[in-house]
Design a protein around this motif. Sequence first.
Motif, PDB file in Angstrom:
ATOM      1  N   GLU A 145      20.829  -0.699   8.511  1.00 57.37           N
ATOM      2  CA  GLU A 145      20.170   0.902   8.514  1.00 57.37           C
ATOM      3  C   GLU A 145      21.802   1.784   8.509  1.00 57.37           C
ATOM      4  N   ILE A 146      22.309   1.617   9.801  1.00 59.59           N
ATOM      5  CA  ILE A 146      23.211   2.341   9.732  1.00 59.59           C
ATOM      6  C   ILE A 146      24.336   3.270   8.950  1.00 59.59           C
ATOM      7  N   LYS A 147      24.585   1.773   8.100  1.00 59.83           N
ATOM      8  CA  LYS A 147      25.587   2.026   6.745  1.00 59.83           C
ATOM      9  C   LYS A 147      24.494   2.735   5.450  1.00 59.83           C
ATOM     10  N   ASN A 148      23.392   2.647   5.464  1.00 65.54           N
ATOM     11  CA  ASN A 148      22.415   3.697   4.884  1.00 65.54           C
ATOM     12  C   ASN A 148      22.075   5.002   5.073  1.00 65.54           C
ATOM     13  N   CYS A 149      22.863   5.724   6.794  1.00 68.81           N
ATOM     14  CA  CYS A 149      22.844   7.110   6.724  1.00 68.81           C
ATOM     15  C   CYS A 149      23.595   7.457   5.491  1.00 68.81           C
ATOM     16  N   THR A 150      24.323   6.783   5.200  1.00 67.39           N
ATOM     17  CA  THR A 150      25.838   7.531   4.257  1.00 67.39           C
ATOM     18  C   THR A 150      25.716   7.151   3.178  1.00 67.39           C
ATOM     19  N   ALA A 151      25.404   5.831   2.974  1.00 67.94           N
ATOM     20  CA  ALA A 151      25.322   4.891   1.598  1.00 67.94           C
ATOM     21  C   ALA A 151      25.072   5.799   0.207  1.00 67.94           C
ATOM     22  N   PHE A 152      23.477   6.985   0.102  1.00 69.04           N
ATOM     23  CA  PHE A 152      23.367   7.142  -0.954  1.00 69.04           C
ATOM     24  C   PHE A 152      24.002   8.872  -1.566  1.00 69.04           C
ATOM     25  N   SER A 153      24.881   9.410  -0.022  1.00 67.61           N
ATOM     26  CA  SER A 153      25.497  10.746  -0.381  1.00 67.61           C
ATOM     27  C   SER A 153      26.388  10.414   0.055  1.00 67.61           C
ATOM     28  N   ARG A 154      27.392  11.264  -1.227  1.00 67.04           N
ATOM     29  CA  ARG A 154      28.640  11.542  -0.663  1.00 67.04           C
ATOM     30  C   ARG A 154      29.258  12.528   0.237  1.00 67.04           C
ATOM     31  N   LYS A 155      28.037  13.356   0.522  1.00 67.79           N
ATOM     32  CA  LYS A 155      28.588  14.022   1.233  1.00 67.79           C
ATOM     33  C   LYS A 155      28.477  13.765   2.988  1.00 67.79           C
ATOM     34  N   MET A 156      27.432  13.062   2.979  1.00 70.94           N
ATOM     35  CA  MET A 156      27.712  12.211   3.982  1.00 70.94           C
ATOM     36  C   MET A 156      28.317  11.605   4.988  1.00 70.94           C
ATOM     37  N   ARG A 157      29.370  10.468   3.062  1.00 68.66           N
ATOM     38  CA  ARG A 157      30.174  10.023   3.777  1.00 68.66           C
ATOM     39  C   ARG A 157      31.708  10.413   3.701  1.00 68.66           C
ATOM     40  N   GLN A 158      31.733  11.308   3.177  1.00 67.33           N
ATOM     41  CA  GLN A 158      32.962  12.273   3.252  1.00 67.33           C
ATOM     42  C   GLN A 158      32.979  12.646   4.880  1.00 67.33           C
TER      43      GLN A 158
END
Length: 134
Positions: free
Chosen positions: A101-114
Amino acid sequence: DILESDGMTFYRYNFIRGTNLNRMSQRKITNNQQKIAGQLARFIYIMHNSNVPEINDLKTDDGDGWNHHDICNNMLIDKKNMNIVGIIDWEYAGWGPLSTEIKNCTAFSRKMRQTQIDSIIWAEYKKLKSKGHQ
């Protein structure tokens, strides 16, 4: 509401005034990441640790709580105060591991991962857990 048409199922929501977080600039996300992460951590904590007897039969061995599973692309934010005003599209929700769940907070968005917001979400979640927050 759940609607059926031509053999397909659709979910209809009341209008939620907000902007998809992924449509905001990386700068705006980064400048507000502590606030966003705190709200996400609280949402995840409450949902992941909820006990809903009516759906306990959906629990599986490969998880430790309830997850949205697709949270990254489905957060609506009030741009004026950066509060999360809605989390939509629950078709993938179910039992699963907290780490997913926490990984999926950024998994599908480059902006969020960065923004590396996931590490802040983890830290905020751990604070809530250590306090036994409800």
